[in-house]
Design an enzyme around this catalytic site. Structure first.
Site: not given
Ligand code: UD1
Ligand code: MG
Length: 456
Positions: A9, A15, A79, A102, A152, A403, A421
């Site tokens: 998170a 976006r 991630t 998310d 990706e 009233s 009233a």
């Molecule tokens: C990610 C996946 C993708 C998948 C999709 C599903 C990766 C590289 N890609 O893409 O394969 O299909 O989710 O919804 O994992 N976050 C962090 N730190 C970071 C980056 C992100 O905590 O440095 C958290 C974000 O807050 C979010 C989640 O990780 O809750 C996913 O990140 P997001 O940037 O939404 O990845 P997607 O492009 O959706």
């Molecule tokens: Mg996402």
């Protein structure tokens, strides 16, 4: 085996174009991250680690007190990098379930199913085939159908983009494998990020297999990256909730125009007309009819209650066969007894309206206690606030308030009293007496209307 959870998170959610972190955006009145935490609570994981980063304090504050460990990812480098901050918190022999903050609606059965496929040589990966896979990581499989890699969207070739099976982001894996694989991930890709998804191809090189599991419904794995996806998921979620209620026999006039932001318990033969919003914890008994455009929050409506159109009800209790509205507002602490009526443009706050009593038009009743068979005339106001403190108005049973009366609290109008009233009542009115507090009418005979200047 122990199960521990990591929830990512830390991202900003660029976006979304919002000043709020993405995981605090609301779906059906509840933040995305809270949906995720609630799912985890239903499967009783032994530890939940939430990785925060962008606006970490806001996210922590929002989910504080839920037995959560927080780790911080100061810079959002991807991630896998986010997961690396949680590694020191894990126990080697546990199974780790990784969820994205998310992806809010992953159900408990799906999480359990995924955990059950994990073994010392197997990773569980939640995937699903989507009609429109745009934006998601794609699942690559070899000739035998075994998963080899996740690519990706931004790194995929034209052919790979045609693959409809996507990565939901949900992975279950032994903690010790996660510890080995995550540090091996590099950022050699289009986004220059450390992708968690790369642990799949790395696992293959270590002889670890990938076992995929699918959710019951694609709604469970829908990610929310922008406002369009948020609104689409909101509608799908609401449709599901409406369908569940329809299955129990509630009449929802148009499921597309129904919103439940919390929980709704219903009796038999209830009718919910269009554009009603239910928030918090709402309970309605048998034969309750709610007309269009009502908002009902944290309230209990007993059998046979009718809420007429455009009424707003909050933190209130309404007893059997009472009728509210149209255009009524019941604020916090309203208790409407059986067969009572609250009509149009009436506001009630922290008050009890007794059995069979009527407040039918244009009135304010605040901090008041009304007995049974009371009739409050149009335009009546209880003056409950003296500019510093609130005071109570007590109106016993069988009272008639004429009233346009002003009842200045604290004041007690006793059983059977009658208020003329237009009165301003500032002191107690005894049993069965007439209270009248207004200037006497004076008639001036032979009075001449002033002439307009132009007539001179
Ligand atoms: C990610 C996946 C993708 C998948 C999709 C599903 C990766 C590289 N890609 O893409 O394969 O299909 O989710 O919804 O994992 N976050 C962090 N730190 C970071 C980056 C992100 O905590 O440095 C958290 C974000 O807050 C979010 C989640 O990780 O809750 C996913 O990140 P997001 O940037 O939404 O990845 P997607 O492009 O959706
Ligand atoms: Mg996402």
């Amino acid at each position: 085996m122990k199960t521990e959870a990591i929830v990512l998170a830390a991202g900003q959610g660029r976006r979304m174009y919002s000043s709020m972190p993405k995981v605090l955006q609301k779906l059906a009145g509840t933040s995305l991250i809270t949906h995720v935490i609630q799912s985890l609570q239903t499967i009783s994981v032994s530890k939940t680690i939430v990785v925060t980063g962008h606006m970490a304090d806001e996210v922590k504050h929002h989910i504080a007190g839920k037995n959560i460990i927080f780790t911080e990812q100061a810079e959002q480098l991807g991630t896998a990098h986010a997961v690396s901050t949680a590694l020191p918190e894990l126990q080697d022999d546990s199974v780790v379930i990784i969820l994205y903050g998310d992806v809010p609606l992953v159900g408990k059965d799906t999480i359990r199913k995924l955990i059950n496929v994990v073994a010392s040589d197997t990773i569980g990966l939640l995937t699903v085939a989507l009609e429109d896979p745009a934006g998601y990581g794609r699942i690559l499989r070899d000739a035998e159908g075994a998963v080899t890699e996740i690519i990706e969207h931004k790194d995929a070739s034209q052919d790979q983009l045609k693959i409809r099976e996507i990565n939901t982001g949900v992975i279950a894996i032994m903690a010790r494998h996660l510890r080995t694989l995550v540090p091996l991930v590099d950022n050699n890709n289009r986004q220059k990020e450390f992708y968690l998804t790369d642990i799949i191809k790395l696992a293959k090189t270590k002889g670890i297999n990938i076992n995929t599991v699918s959710p019951k419904s694609p709604i469970e794995v829908q990610g929310v990256n922008d406002k369009k996806q948020l609104s689409e998921l909101e509608r799908s979620f609401q449709k599901n909730q409406a369908e569940k209620l329809l299955e129990t026999g509630v009449t929802i006039v148009d499921p597309k125009r129904f919103d439940l932001r919390g929980s709704l318990q219903t009796g038999k033969d209830c009718v919910i007309d269009i554009n009603c919003v239910f928030e918090g914890d709402v309970r309605i008994g048998n034969g309750v009819h709610i007309e269009p455009n009502c908002i009902i929050k944290d309230s209990c409506l007993e059998d046979g209650v009718r809420i007429k159109a455009n009424s707003i009800i909050e933190d209130s209790e309404i007893s059997t066969n009472a009728i509210i509205g149209p255009f009524a507002r019941l604020r916090s602490g309203s208790k409407i007894m059986a067969k009572a009526k609250v009509g149009n443009f009436v506001e009630i706050k922290n008050s009890q309206i007794g059995l069979n009593s009527k407040v039918n038009h244009l009135a304010y009743v605040g901090d008041s206690l009304l007995g049974s068979e009371v009739n409050i005339g149009a335009g009546t106001i209880t003056c409950n606030y003296d500019g510093a403190d609130k005071h109570q108005t007590v109106i016993d049973s069988n009272v008639f308030i004429g009233s346009n009366s002003t009842l200045v609290a604290p004041v007690h109008i006793r059983d059977g009293a009658f208020i003329g009233a237009g009165s301003t009542i500032t002191s107690e009115v005894p049993v069965d007496s007439l209270g009248i507090g207004r200037a006497r009418q004076k008639n001036i005979t032979g009075w001449k209307k002033p002439n307009k200047k132009s007539d001179r």
